[in-house]
Design a protein around this motif. Structure first.
Motif, PDB file in Angstrom:
ATOM      1  N   PRO A 105       0.816  -1.216   0.000  1.00  0.00           N
ATOM      2  CA  PRO A 105       0.000   0.000   0.000  1.00  0.00           C
ATOM      3  C   PRO A 105       0.853   1.271   0.000  1.00  0.00           C
ATOM      4  O   PRO A 105       2.049   1.223   0.285  1.00  0.00           O
ATOM      5  N   ILE A 109      -4.702  -7.120   0.801  1.00  0.00           N
ATOM      6  CA  ILE A 109      -4.043  -6.532   1.981  1.00  0.00           C
ATOM      7  C   ILE A 109      -3.997  -5.008   1.862  1.00  0.00           C
ATOM      8  O   ILE A 109      -4.283  -4.278   2.819  1.00  0.00           O
ATOM      9  N   SER A 110      -3.650  -4.523   0.670  1.00  0.00           N
ATOM     10  CA  SER A 110      -3.561  -3.073   0.451  1.00  0.00           C
ATOM     11  C   SER A 110      -4.929  -2.420   0.606  1.00  0.00           C
ATOM     12  O   SER A 110      -5.065  -1.366   1.236  1.00  0.00           O
ATOM     13  N   GLN A 135      -6.029  -2.285   4.236  1.00  0.00           N
ATOM     14  CA  GLN A 135      -5.320  -1.239   4.983  1.00  0.00           C
ATOM     15  C   GLN A 135      -5.916   0.138   4.699  1.00  0.00           C
ATOM     16  O   GLN A 135      -6.082   0.950   5.608  1.00  0.00           O
ATOM     17  N   TYR A 145      -9.227   0.135   6.874  1.00  0.00           N
ATOM     18  CA  TYR A 145      -9.208   0.193   8.343  1.00  0.00           C
ATOM     19  C   TYR A 145      -8.316   1.305   8.882  1.00  0.00           C
ATOM     20  O   TYR A 145      -8.505   1.757  10.001  1.00  0.00           O
ATOM     21  N   LYS A 146      -7.373   1.788   8.065  1.00  0.00           N
ATOM     22  CA  LYS A 146      -6.575   2.942   8.503  1.00  0.00           C
ATOM     23  C   LYS A 146      -7.135   4.254   7.953  1.00  0.00           C
ATOM     24  O   LYS A 146      -6.551   5.314   8.155  1.00  0.00           O
ATOM     25  N   GLU A 203      -7.190   5.435   4.936  1.00  0.00           N
ATOM     26  CA  GLU A 203      -6.221   6.103   4.065  1.00  0.00           C
ATOM     27  C   GLU A 203      -6.882   6.518   2.750  1.00  0.00           C
ATOM     28  O   GLU A 203      -6.454   6.167   1.655  1.00  0.00           O
ATOM     29  N   SER A 206      -1.731 -11.494   7.612  1.00  0.00           N
ATOM     30  CA  SER A 206      -1.457 -10.242   8.322  1.00  0.00           C
ATOM     31  C   SER A 206      -2.306 -10.175   9.582  1.00  0.00           C
ATOM     32  O   SER A 206      -3.536 -10.154   9.511  1.00  0.00           O
ATOM     33  N   GLU A 266      -2.689  -7.726  11.527  1.00  0.00           N
ATOM     34  CA  GLU A 266      -3.410  -6.450  11.556  1.00  0.00           C
ATOM     35  C   GLU A 266      -4.684  -6.543  10.719  1.00  0.00           C
ATOM     36  O   GLU A 266      -5.759  -6.117  11.139  1.00  0.00           O
ATOM     37  N   ALA A 267      -4.559  -7.128   9.523  1.00  0.00           N
ATOM     38  CA  ALA A 267      -5.726  -7.282   8.649  1.00  0.00           C
ATOM     39  C   ALA A 267      -6.764  -8.192   9.296  1.00  0.00           C
ATOM     40  O   ALA A 267      -7.966  -7.905   9.284  1.00  0.00           O
ATOM     41  N   HIS A 283      -8.784  -6.455  11.938  1.00  0.00           N
ATOM     42  CA  HIS A 283      -9.728  -5.411  11.532  1.00  0.00           C
ATOM     43  C   HIS A 283     -10.798  -5.878  10.551  1.00  0.00           C
ATOM     44  O   HIS A 283     -11.794  -5.193  10.357  1.00  0.00           O
TER      45      HIS A 283
END
Length: 441
Positions: free
Chosen positions: A351, A386-387, A390, A393-394, A396, A428, A430-431, A434
């Motif tokens: 990402p 994954i990108s 992210q 959940y972030k 971005e 991941s 983190e993934a 979330h």
């Protein structure tokens, strides 16, 4: 409330009488607590306009009339705060849908801001007036120009500042070799930042005429700064950045400048300065996007320049803009990009790291390829998932359009390739953590 929002504006008559009185006291500056309170009161009204929506609607006309009178105040902080406030009142009127109010305030504000830019001797005040034009154009767009002469008024302010012809630039004569101060640079950047927004508020055909009168200034800035030391790098970054942002307003008329601007942009791809490289790469993508078939013959040259850069680039912003530029090249003409060698490298750099505005273009490209069933996408699908997760959940993304695009693409991949999706999520922590909160249905 509806009646209040649409109430008639009669500002001109209430203001004319005040301007003569203000001229009598110009030149006297009283520094005391009273001035501070006055400035705070102005800024408070600005905050009300910005944050309270329709609740402030009944008071906008009165607030505008009272604060407009202070645009000639002897105290520079009060002049600056007053400019910021009246600009915010115009933005608020537009957000409330009161176009009659917008038109009437702009009718008197454009000539007034033009006068301040030309005659005020304080640079911070002039920069506020320039930023006022910039913010109004950003919010109001084409509706800024309802009366004859307003386009020329704004454009001539830009040109006069760029050429050092306004009063606040007369303090110290700047000879050719003398380095310009930070203030000199800041005021030039405030003027330059208006140009792309000015362009987006006009038809492409009309903007092309104005752009044709000003673009040589930026070329000269780029070439002159290349011959100096690193202290002038920011000037080159600024000039490249303004040109890059103008292609969107020029649309198909970008073709008129490709032969001149493409070699200059290509010469800056390997620049020593991070910001110059980042703006250059962004500009190449925009040039292709808006120049379309006129750029097709240049694809090999552009691809070669980007490929050489990506192999050694470390700067996060430039890498993000490389991804954005490549996405624009793929969207504009997929068949001219050597996808087998280029696409895996493109996805490897996702990402994005910091320039999240480019996520919209990047995922428009990925979505296009996915809908076309492109064979190059399947091997890197996990990375795309994954990108995308992210970005979601972030947060971005800076628009709802981007969020929805990414959400729908990730959801579609989950439905079509559940095993690939699961594999990506479990790779991941983190993934995995979330993905539940994103509630794909």
């Amino acid at each position: 409330d509806g009646d209040d929002e649409d109430e008639e504006f009669d500002i001109e008559n209430s203001i004319d009488d005040e301007e003569e009185d203000e001229e009598d006291i110009a030149g006297y500056s009283i520094e005391n607590a009273y001035m501070d309170e006055k400035e705070e009161a102005i800024l408070a009204l600005m905050e009300f306009a910005e944050h309270t929506g329709s609740a402030f609607a009944p008071f906008i006309q009165t607030a505008f009339e009272e604060i407009y009178k202070l645009l000639n105040h002897p105290n520079e902080d009060i002049r600056k705060a007053s400019i910021d406030a009246v600009k915010q009142f115009v933005v608020a009127l537009h957000q409330l849908g009161n176009m009659e109010g917008v038109n009437q305030t702009i009718l008197i504000l454009v000539p007034k801001l033009s006068e301040i830019i030309r005659t005020d001797e304080e640079r911070t005040v002039v920069m506020s007036a320039l930023d006022g034009f910039s913010d109004i154009l950003q919010e109001v767009g084409a509706a800024t120009f309802q009366a004859d002469g307003q386009k020329d008024a704004v454009f001539n302010c830009i040109v006069d500042v760029l050429n050092g012809k306004v009063a606040c630039q007369f303090d110290e004569p700047v000879d050719e070799e003398q380095e310009e101060s930070e203030y000199d640079e800041a005021i030039l950047e405030s003027a330059g930042d208006i140009l792309p927004k000015f362009g987006r508020a006009l038809s492409a055909e009309e903007f092309a005429v104005y752009f044709g009168r000003v673009w040589p200034y930026f070329i000269q800035k780029i070439e002159k700064s290349k011959q100096k030391d690193e202290t002038t790098d920011s000037q080159r970054a600024f000039a490249i950045g303004v040109l890059a942002e103008c292609f969107e307003g020029l649309k198909e008329y970008t073709r008129n400048w490709i032969d001149t601007l493409l070699p200059i942009f290509l010469s800056c791809v390997q620049d020593r300065n991070n910001e110059v490289r980042s703006n250059t790469v962004y500009g190449l993508g925009e040039m292709v996007k808006h120049g379309k078939e006129c750029t097709f013959g240049h694809y090999p040259q552009i691809m070669a320049a980007l490929s050489q850069l990506v192999s050694k680039e470390q700067h996060a912003g430039t890498l993000d803009n490389l991804c954005g530029a490549l996405a624009r090249l793929i969207i504009t003409n997929y068949s001219l990009v050597p996808m087998k060698s280029v696409f895996p490298v493109f996805v490897e750099y996702l990402p994005l790291r910091e320039d999240f505005t480019e996520n919209l273009t990047v995922f428009q490209c990925l979505d296009l390829l996915y809908r076309q069933g492109d064979e190059n996408l399947l091997p890197v699908l996990s990375r795309v998932v994954i990108s995308g997760l992210q970005v979601l959940y972030k947060k971005e993304h800076d628009t709802d359009e981007c969020r929805e695009l990414v959400y729908n693409l990730v959801k579609q991949i989950r439905n079509d390739f559940p095993d690939k999706f699961s594999e990506a999520v479990h790779s991941s922590n983190e993934a995995l953590q979330h993905v539940q909160s994103l509630s794909f249905k």
